[in-house]
Structure formats: structure tokens, C-alpha cells
Design a protein around this motif. Sequence first.
Motif, short mmCIF file in Angstrom:
data_model
loop_
_atom_site.label_atom_id
_atom_site.label_comp_id
_atom_site.label_asym_id
_atom_site.label_seq_id
_atom_site.Cartn_x
_atom_site.Cartn_y
_atom_site.Cartn_z
N VAL A 245 0.85 -1.19 0.00
CA VAL A 245 0.00 0.00 0.00
C VAL A 245 0.89 1.24 0.00
CG1 VAL A 245 -1.74 1.31 1.28
CG2 VAL A 245 -1.83 -1.18 1.28
N LEU A 246 0.60 2.16 -0.91
CA LEU A 246 1.27 3.46 -0.91
C LEU A 246 0.32 4.45 -0.22
CD1 LEU A 246 3.53 5.40 -1.78
CD2 LEU A 246 2.28 5.68 -3.95
N VAL A 247 0.73 4.98 0.92
CA VAL A 247 -0.07 5.95 1.66
C VAL A 247 0.41 7.34 1.25
CG1 VAL A 247 -0.77 6.79 3.92
CG2 VAL A 247 -0.37 4.35 3.57
N VAL A 248 -0.52 8.17 0.74
CA VAL A 248 -0.21 9.53 0.31
C VAL A 248 -1.06 10.47 1.14
CG1 VAL A 248 -0.11 11.11 -1.66
CG2 VAL A 248 0.20 8.66 -2.02
N VAL A 249 -0.45 11.55 1.65
CA VAL A 249 -1.19 12.50 2.49
C VAL A 249 -0.97 13.92 2.00
CG1 VAL A 249 -1.00 11.01 4.52
CG2 VAL A 249 0.69 12.82 4.16
N GLY A 250 -1.89 14.80 2.39
CA GLY A 250 -1.75 16.21 2.03
C GLY A 250 -2.93 17.01 2.53
N SER A 251 -3.17 18.13 1.87
CA SER A 251 -4.25 19.04 2.27
C SER A 251 -4.86 19.68 1.03
CB SER A 251 -3.70 20.15 3.18
OG SER A 251 -3.04 19.60 4.29
N THR A 252 -6.12 20.08 1.15
CA THR A 252 -6.81 20.80 0.08
C THR A 252 -7.94 21.63 0.67
OG1 THR A 252 -7.89 20.63 -2.08
CG2 THR A 252 -8.46 18.95 -0.46
N GLN A 253 -8.32 22.65 -0.06
CA GLN A 253 -9.44 23.50 0.33
C GLN A 253 -10.67 23.14 -0.50
OE1 GLN A 253 -8.44 27.63 -0.05
NE2 GLN A 253 -10.01 28.28 1.38
N ASP A 254 -10.49 22.29 -1.48
CA ASP A 254 -11.55 22.00 -2.44
C ASP A 254 -12.16 20.63 -2.24
OD1 ASP A 254 -11.20 24.50 -3.92
OD2 ASP A 254 -9.24 23.67 -4.38
N SER A 255 -13.19 20.33 -3.02
CA SER A 255 -13.93 19.08 -2.92
C SER A 255 -13.84 18.32 -4.24
CB SER A 255 -15.41 19.36 -2.63
OG SER A 255 -15.57 20.06 -1.42
N GLY A 256 -14.25 17.07 -4.17
CA GLY A 256 -14.36 16.27 -5.38
C GLY A 256 -13.46 15.07 -5.38
N GLY A 257 -13.84 14.09 -6.20
CA GLY A 257 -13.05 12.88 -6.35
C GLY A 257 -12.84 12.19 -5.02
N PRO A 258 -11.68 11.62 -4.81
CA PRO A 258 -11.41 10.90 -3.56
C PRO A 258 -11.23 11.83 -2.36
CG PRO A 258 -9.45 10.94 -4.91
CD PRO A 258 -10.55 11.54 -5.73
N PHE A 259 -11.24 13.15 -2.59
CA PHE A 259 -11.02 14.12 -1.52
C PHE A 259 -12.30 14.47 -0.77
CE2 PHE A 259 -7.89 14.75 -4.86
CZ PHE A 259 -6.76 14.43 -4.15
N GLU A 260 -13.41 13.88 -1.17
CA GLU A 260 -14.71 14.05 -0.52
C GLU A 260 -15.15 15.51 -0.53
OE1 GLU A 260 -14.39 12.08 3.26
OE2 GLU A 260 -13.77 10.20 2.35
N ILE A 261 -16.03 15.90 0.39
CA ILE A 261 -16.67 17.22 0.36
C ILE A 261 -16.11 18.12 1.46
CG2 ILE A 261 -18.86 18.44 0.67
CD1 ILE A 261 -20.22 15.97 -0.51
N ASN A 262 -15.79 19.36 1.10
CA ASN A 262 -15.40 20.37 2.07
C ASN A 262 -16.63 21.23 2.33
OD1 ASN A 262 -14.24 22.27 3.69
ND2 ASN A 262 -12.79 23.03 2.19
N ASP A 263 -17.16 21.16 3.54
CA ASP A 263 -18.38 21.92 3.85
C ASP A 263 -18.06 23.29 4.45
OD1 ASP A 263 -17.46 20.98 6.23
OD2 ASP A 263 -19.33 20.08 6.88
N GLY A 264 -16.85 23.74 4.31
CA GLY A 264 -16.45 25.08 4.75
C GLY A 264 -15.53 25.67 3.71
N ASN A 265 -14.79 26.70 4.09
CA ASN A 265 -13.84 27.31 3.17
C ASN A 265 -12.43 27.19 3.73
OD1 ASN A 265 -13.16 28.60 0.80
ND2 ASN A 265 -13.32 30.63 1.69
N ASP A 266 -12.20 26.15 4.52
CA ASP A 266 -10.93 25.96 5.19
C ASP A 266 -10.13 24.84 4.54
OD1 ASP A 266 -12.94 24.15 6.04
OD2 ASP A 266 -11.70 23.56 7.74
N MET A 267 -8.86 24.76 4.89
CA MET A 267 -8.01 23.67 4.42
C MET A 267 -8.29 22.44 5.27
SD MET A 267 -6.00 24.62 1.92
CE MET A 267 -4.54 23.60 1.89
N ASP A 268 -8.42 21.30 4.62
CA ASP A 268 -8.62 20.02 5.31
C ASP A 268 -7.51 19.06 4.88
OD1 ASP A 268 -10.97 20.92 6.48
OD2 ASP A 268 -12.24 20.08 4.92
N GLY A 269 -7.14 18.18 5.80
CA GLY A 269 -6.17 17.15 5.47
C GLY A 269 -6.85 15.98 4.78
N TRP A 270 -6.08 15.18 4.06
CA TRP A 270 -6.60 13.97 3.43
C TRP A 270 -5.54 12.88 3.44
CZ3 TRP A 270 -3.51 12.66 -0.58
CH2 TRP A 270 -2.84 13.68 -1.24
N ILE A 271 -6.03 11.65 3.42
CA ILE A 271 -5.17 10.46 3.38
C ILE A 271 -5.73 9.54 2.30
CG2 ILE A 271 -4.30 8.47 4.66
CD1 ILE A 271 -4.95 10.05 7.25
#
Length: 108
Positions: A40-66
Motif C-alpha cells: 500500500v502506498l499511503v499519500v497525504v496532504g491538504s486541500t481546500q476544495d472538494s471532489g473525487g477521492p477528496f470528498e466534500i469540504n463543507d467550509g472554506n478551510d483547508m482540510d487534510g486527506w489520506i
Amino acid sequence: DAVPAQPLPVTLSNTWSVDYRTSSGTVLVSGMTLAGNGNVLVVVGSTQDSGGPFEINDGNDMDGWIMKLDPTSGQLSTDGRSSTRLDSVNKKDDLILNVCNDRFDHDA
């Protein structure tokens, strides 16, 4: 002295490339590690946007993702949940800066 006499050997090759995007913006990748005995390759980061495997951002803040990827193809892992978004209750910025594996448990 710093320039080698012979050309440097090629030690990396591009065997796959997959483009994971949000609906409209930037995805910051901040770390990667192999887990599950290299399966398994585990990749992490952050985004302020929604869509695809990054799911939904219900605010206007940066969220982490795995994300868990198949290291041979770059496709989302089919073993359990392949992506998770991490956000705080108070809608503050949540940044993931890196990832590491458990050196005592290579199957983790």
C-alpha cells in the motif's frame, strides 16, 4: 570536485501516473510512505476544495486527506476504505504535513 566524471545512472523510472483532482482547485501533497509490507502506498496532504477521492469540504478551510493507493498502478486501494478527509469541528485549517510508517510493524 562536485561534478562527477561519469554521468549519473538513472535510478528512478516512471511506471505509472494517475491524476487525482478536485472539482476546482489545488491539492497539496506533503508525504508518502509504503505500508502493509510494501503493498500500500499511503499519500497525504491538504486541500481546500472538494471532489473525487477528496470528498466534500463543507467550509472554506483547508482540510487534510489520506489516500491508500496500489503501488503498482496508482489506483485507489480496493482493500477497505481508500481515502479519508480530516477536518475539524470548528472549521479551522487542518494541514497534514507528512506521514511515516511504524518501523516495528511493517504490516501496519
